[in-house]
Structure formats: structure tokens, C-alpha cells
Write an enzyme that holds these catalytic residues in place. Structure first.
Site, mmCIF file in Angstrom:
data_model
loop_
_atom_site.group_PDB
_atom_site.id
_atom_site.type_symbol
_atom_site.label_atom_id
_atom_site.label_comp_id
_atom_site.label_asym_id
_atom_site.label_seq_id
_atom_site.Cartn_x
_atom_site.Cartn_y
_atom_site.Cartn_z
ATOM 1 N N LEU A 167 0.817 -1.208 0.000
ATOM 2 C CA LEU A 167 0.000 0.000 0.000
ATOM 3 C C LEU A 167 0.854 1.263 0.000
ATOM 4 O O LEU A 167 0.337 2.369 -0.151
ATOM 5 C CB LEU A 167 -0.945 -0.003 1.204
ATOM 6 C CG LEU A 167 -2.049 -1.066 1.150
ATOM 7 C CD1 LEU A 167 -2.886 -1.028 2.419
ATOM 8 C CD2 LEU A 167 -2.936 -0.874 -0.074
ATOM 9 N N HIS A 227 -1.012 -8.691 0.254
ATOM 10 C CA HIS A 227 -0.567 -7.767 -0.793
ATOM 11 C C HIS A 227 -1.524 -7.726 -1.987
ATOM 12 O O HIS A 227 -2.019 -6.658 -2.375
ATOM 13 C CB HIS A 227 0.816 -8.168 -1.302
ATOM 14 C CG HIS A 227 1.897 -8.117 -0.276
ATOM 15 N ND1 HIS A 227 1.845 -7.297 0.827
ATOM 16 C CD2 HIS A 227 3.078 -8.783 -0.178
ATOM 17 C CE1 HIS A 227 2.943 -7.460 1.546
ATOM 18 N NE2 HIS A 227 3.700 -8.357 0.951
ATOM 19 N N LYS A 310 -2.341 -14.257 -8.791
ATOM 20 C CA LYS A 310 -1.303 -15.250 -9.087
ATOM 21 C C LYS A 310 0.004 -14.837 -8.427
ATOM 22 O O LYS A 310 0.452 -13.698 -8.596
ATOM 23 C CB LYS A 310 -1.129 -15.377 -10.602
ATOM 24 C CG LYS A 310 -0.099 -16.421 -11.035
ATOM 25 C CD LYS A 310 -0.202 -16.751 -12.515
ATOM 26 C CE LYS A 310 0.142 -15.589 -13.400
ATOM 27 N NZ LYS A 310 0.153 -15.948 -14.838
ATOM 28 N N LYS A 319 8.455 -9.835 -11.367
ATOM 29 C CA LYS A 319 7.633 -8.657 -11.604
ATOM 30 C C LYS A 319 6.389 -8.713 -10.748
ATOM 31 O O LYS A 319 5.988 -9.772 -10.258
ATOM 32 C CB LYS A 319 7.229 -8.544 -13.081
ATOM 33 C CG LYS A 319 6.257 -9.615 -13.555
ATOM 34 C CD LYS A 319 5.859 -9.368 -15.010
ATOM 35 C CE LYS A 319 4.915 -10.459 -15.524
ATOM 36 N NZ LYS A 319 4.520 -10.244 -16.927
ATOM 37 N N TYR A 355 1.049 1.275 -18.981
ATOM 38 C CA TYR A 355 0.916 1.282 -20.435
ATOM 39 C C TYR A 355 -0.386 0.625 -20.860
ATOM 40 O O TYR A 355 -0.956 -0.194 -20.143
ATOM 41 C CB TYR A 355 2.123 0.632 -21.114
ATOM 42 C CG TYR A 355 2.360 -0.836 -20.828
ATOM 43 C CD1 TYR A 355 1.879 -1.826 -21.689
ATOM 44 C CD2 TYR A 355 3.116 -1.239 -19.731
ATOM 45 C CE1 TYR A 355 2.130 -3.163 -21.453
ATOM 46 C CE2 TYR A 355 3.376 -2.574 -19.485
ATOM 47 C CZ TYR A 355 2.877 -3.542 -20.349
ATOM 48 O OH TYR A 355 3.130 -4.870 -20.106
#
Length: 468
Positions: A167, A227, A310, A319, A355
Site C-alpha cells: 500500500l 498484498h 497469481k 515482476k 501502459y
């Protein structure tokens, strides 16, 4: 960690000039001296996250050793804090004490009791005492509620800061701005236009010496229940009445309470080969190091849209990202459906970027189409701007008394209600993880689940971060 503890006392008397938050901190109202006490100072979390964040804010650190359940040790700690406050010429009761518990949850109650008994700010003259607690806050709904009840007997909710460092990430905090400050998202952000949402966490390394600790929790407790679920709330919530912390957290709770029970057919667990070679991991461990879970939100905006969470270790890349995939264009006159769908991607780490994948005409004489992107890469657009570490930002929020980016008790309860039934079945051995090779995408069954949920993978397109 046993019963011994190590404490550091941080002083806000001199800020490092390198940090943007240090410069911001001049806006924090000065009442009395500020002491930040880190309990569990020799632990892995303190070394990797807490102290690097504090280093940008503070220069002097004092170290005291004591026991978690020893009143004598906490009396000594209080004496040292009081001496620091005296040297800062603070009026009794005006000082501010922030206790950061970088400790196992099992010792939270005893430590909080010692703080309440021995180390509180002495009177209410504008000062305060606050406690920051780390995840995992419990192992399931019952243990989390027991912890909340025990700590709640000692501290009021405004004094408790349940920290989730996701956060504090720049692009997670940007989520509300993107959604509610940009007109073109408003009519698109719903089940009529969005086919599926993925929230992904991938690491390209395993437990690396922390196998014994990790095996007590697994990937769902370690990453997904906190998370990724917090990110889901920001993606799916309705617009709050205002930016006041309680208004934002009210909307997050509504999302969590709208999540349907998890369907067994929409869960894939994995465990990387070699995980049990760690001598601290039991030979018969059933702990997943990978999981894909589909959540479904039962409300008007999101009915029928799968939210795919996931997370995994020892995968082929590192990532964390949010990937919103839109539905196919009706009446595809360009015959470009096979090239892939429009996607809005928020890359949380590394190489922070936002993006949008879209179809454009391929330059040339022919009317051919190709997938490209509209790209906001932070490293290119905001050259020279330092993005603060998540912990650095959140610690400053605790000093300011801003609980917007912290987890409220009812929010915590609702998140555990979603995952506790599944976690109990895993703990009892009813749900088995599928082996997968380190350096792979994880179990092949996970990709099959994504396809079943409606995700269409783009072939031939790879996002490349722009060079400076």
C-alpha cells in the site's frame, strides 16, 4: 526469535537530505520529540526493509537489548526514551512514541502489554503512542481475531497501524488517481467492457535460506491474502465520499465482503522442485510456493468478471503487475482479433510503468494492423525524481497519523474470511501442490486455468521498457 529482543530508538532530530520524504517531513507538525522504537531489530525484516527506510529519515540510532516479556527490560527502554525526550526539551506528555513491531505475531500480545504497562506517553498534551504491526497478522480468521482482540484491549484502533508495504508503493497509491481523476476510465471500468483482471506477483528466486519460516505460511498467506488482495480492493472499489482514510477503507471492506466463496476448480497450487531440499523444510511439506486463485465479486459492477490472483517463487521472471484485459471489439472489420485484446497494465515493480496495449495501423502502404502501446514509463518520464521506498512512505504516514494506507480491523477480518477455508484444507493435506521446475512459468495447469477464466494471451507482442 525466542524471548530475547533488540530495540533501536530512532530520533527525528536530524533528517538526511537525500530523501524526498525527509524534505517533506518539515510539514509534520512539531509537538514534542519523536522516538521510533523498532522491536525485533536483529530480524530479517528490520535489516532488509525497516532500517533502510529509516536511514533516509534519521541519522542516529540507539541500541538496547532486552526480553519481550520482561518488565525490567521495558522499564529500561522507557527510561532511555524519556532521557532522549528530556534532551530534546520536550514537555512531559507532548512527546510522540512510535513502536514498530518487526516481530513474529505470536509475541505481539506480550510486547503490546509491556508497552502499555511501561512505555506509554505519560499524559495527553498533544503527544501520542502508536504501534505498527507487520504481516502476517495471524494464520487464519480465528487467530487473526484473537490477536486483534488482545491488542484491541490495550490500544484503540487509531493507535494501531497494520502495515502492508504494497500500500506504500508508488503505483499502488496511483490507482485511486488513475481511476477517479480520469474521465475516460469511468464508463469503461465495469463488467460491460472488462473481461478479466490479473494481479500478479512473480519472483525468480526461491526461499533462499528462509525455507523454514516460509513453510509455516506459504505463498497464499505470505503474498495473496494481504498484498494482492489489497491491490484488488483498489482496482474494484467504488469511489469514496472523500479521501479521508475511513471513507477509503469503508469502500475496500465493501469489496471484500462481496467476494464469493472460492471455487475448488478455480485454484491451482504448485511447489517448485528442490524446495524440500532446504534442511529447514519438512520432507513431507505440503506448502505451496505458487498459487493461482480466481476470485469473483458479487456486485453490480463486477458480476461475472474473474479477478485472477497469481503469485509464485522460483519462476522465470521477477515482476508485480495489474493487468486489466478488455473484451473483444464487436464487429471486427480489421480481422485483428488474433493479435490480442486491449489491455491496461500497471507495472508495480521493477521498472515502474503504466501502459495500454492497443491495435494500430502498421506503418506502410498496406492496411495492416499491429499491437503497440501508449506508455508512461516512470524512469523516462520522471527522470531525476526519486521514488520513495514503500516503507519510508508508510513510516512517515504513521508519524502524520494518516491511516489511509493501513489495514483496518474489519478489513483484516474480511480478508481472512475469504481465504481461511482454502488454507485449512491445504494445511490438512486435502489440497496438493503440483510440482514445477524452477525457472518455469509454474504449473502448466495454471495457464489452463487462465484460459478457462477467459484470459486471452497476446502472442508476438512483448512490452519493452523505453530507453532514456
Amino acid at each position: 526469535m525466542g524471548t530475547s529482543s533488540e530495540w533501536h530508538i530512532e530520533r527525528r532530530s536530524s533528517f538526511g537530505t537525500e530523501s524526498p520524504l525527509a524534505r517533506e517531513a518539515v510539514n509534520v507538525p512539531e509537538i514534542g520529540s519523536l522516538s521510533i522504537i523498532v522491536l525485533g531489530a536483529s530480524g530479517d525484516l528490520a535489516k532488509k526493509k525497516t532500517f533502510p527506510a529509516l536511514f533516509h529519515l534519521y541519522r542516529q540510532i540507539k541500541y538496547i537489548s532486552g526480553s519481550y516479556d520482561s518488565e525490567d527490560g521495558f522499564r529500561l527502554l522507557d527510561k532511555e526514551i524519556s532521557q532522549h525526550e528530556y534532551l530534546k526539551n520536550s514537555v512531559e506528555g507532548s512527546s510522540r512514541r512510535l513502536f514498530y513491531l518487526a516481530l513474529p505475531p505470536s509475541v505481539y500480545p506480550s510486547v503490546c502489554k509491556m508497552i502499555k504497562t511501561c512505555c506509554m506517553n505519560k499524559s495527553d498534551l498533544g503527544g501520542w503512542t502508536r504501534v505498527v504491526v507487520e504481516k502476517p497478522f495471524g494464520r487464519d480468521l480465528q487467530s487473526a481475531e484473537e490477536l486483534s482482540t488482545e491488542i484491541g484491549k490495550l490500544f484503540e484502533e487509531p493507535e494501531i497501524y497494520r502495515i502492508d508495504h504494497y500500500l506504500g508503493k508508488e503505483l499502488v497509491q496511483n490507482m485511486l488517481v488513475l481511476r477517479f481523476a480520469n474521465r475516460f476510465f469511468l464508463p469503461l471500468w465495469n463488467r460491460d467492457n472488462i473481461d478479466n483482471v490479473q494481479i500478479v506477483f512473480r519472483e525468480d528466486f526461491g526461499t533462499e535460506g528462509r525455507g523454514g519460516y516460509f513453510d509455516q505460511y506459504g505463498i497464499i498467506r505470505d503474498i495473496i491474502q494481504n498484498h494482492l488482495l489489497q491491490v484488488l480492493c483498489l482496482v474494484a472499489m467504488e469511489k469514496p465520499v472523500s479521501l479521508k482514510p475511513e471513507h477509503i477503507r469503508d469502500e475496500k471492506v465493501k469489496v471484500l465482503e462481496s467476494v464469493l466463496p472460492i471455487n475448488d476448480d478455480e485454484v491451482i497450487l504448485g511447489q517448485y522442485e528442490g524446495y524440500k531440499d532446504d534442511p529447514t523444510v519438512p520432507d513431507q511439506s505440503n506448502t505451496p510456493t505458487f498459487a493461482t486463485v480466481v476470485l469473483r465479486i458479487h456486485n453490480e459492477r463486477w458480476e461475472g468478471v474473474p479477478f485472477i490472483l497469481k503469485a509464485g517463487k522460483a519462476l522465470n521472471s521477477r515482476k508485480a503487475e495489474i493487468r486489466v484485459q478488455f473484451k473483444d471489439v464487436p464487429g471486427d472489420i480489421f480481422k485483428c482479433k488474433k493479435q490480442g485484446r486491449n489491455e491496461f497494465v500497471i507495472r508495480l515493480q521493477p521498472l515502474e510503468a503504466i501502459y495500454m496495449k492497443l491495435t494500430v495501423k502498421l506503418p506502410g502502404l498496406e492496411m495492416s494492423t499491429v499491437q503497440s502501446e501508449l506508455d508512461l514509463s516512470y524512469g523516462q518520464r520522471y527522470q531525476g525524481v526519486t521514488i520513495p521506498e514503500a516503507y519510508e512512505r508508510l513510516i512517515l504516514d504513521t508519524i502524520r497519523g494518516d491511516q489511509q494506507h493501513f489495514v483496518r480491523r474489519d478489513e483484516l477480518k474480511a480478508s481472512w474470511q475469504i481465504f481461511t477455508p482454502l488454507l485449512h484444507r491445504i494445511d490438512e493435506g486435502e489440497f496438493k501442490p503440483i510440482p514445477y521446475k524452477p525457472g518455469s512459468r509454474g504449473p502448466a495447469e495454471a495457464d489452463q486455468l487462465l484460459e478457462k477464466a477467459g484470459y486471452v494471451q497476446t502472442h508476438g507482442y512483448i512490452w519493452i521498457p523505453p530507453t532514456l
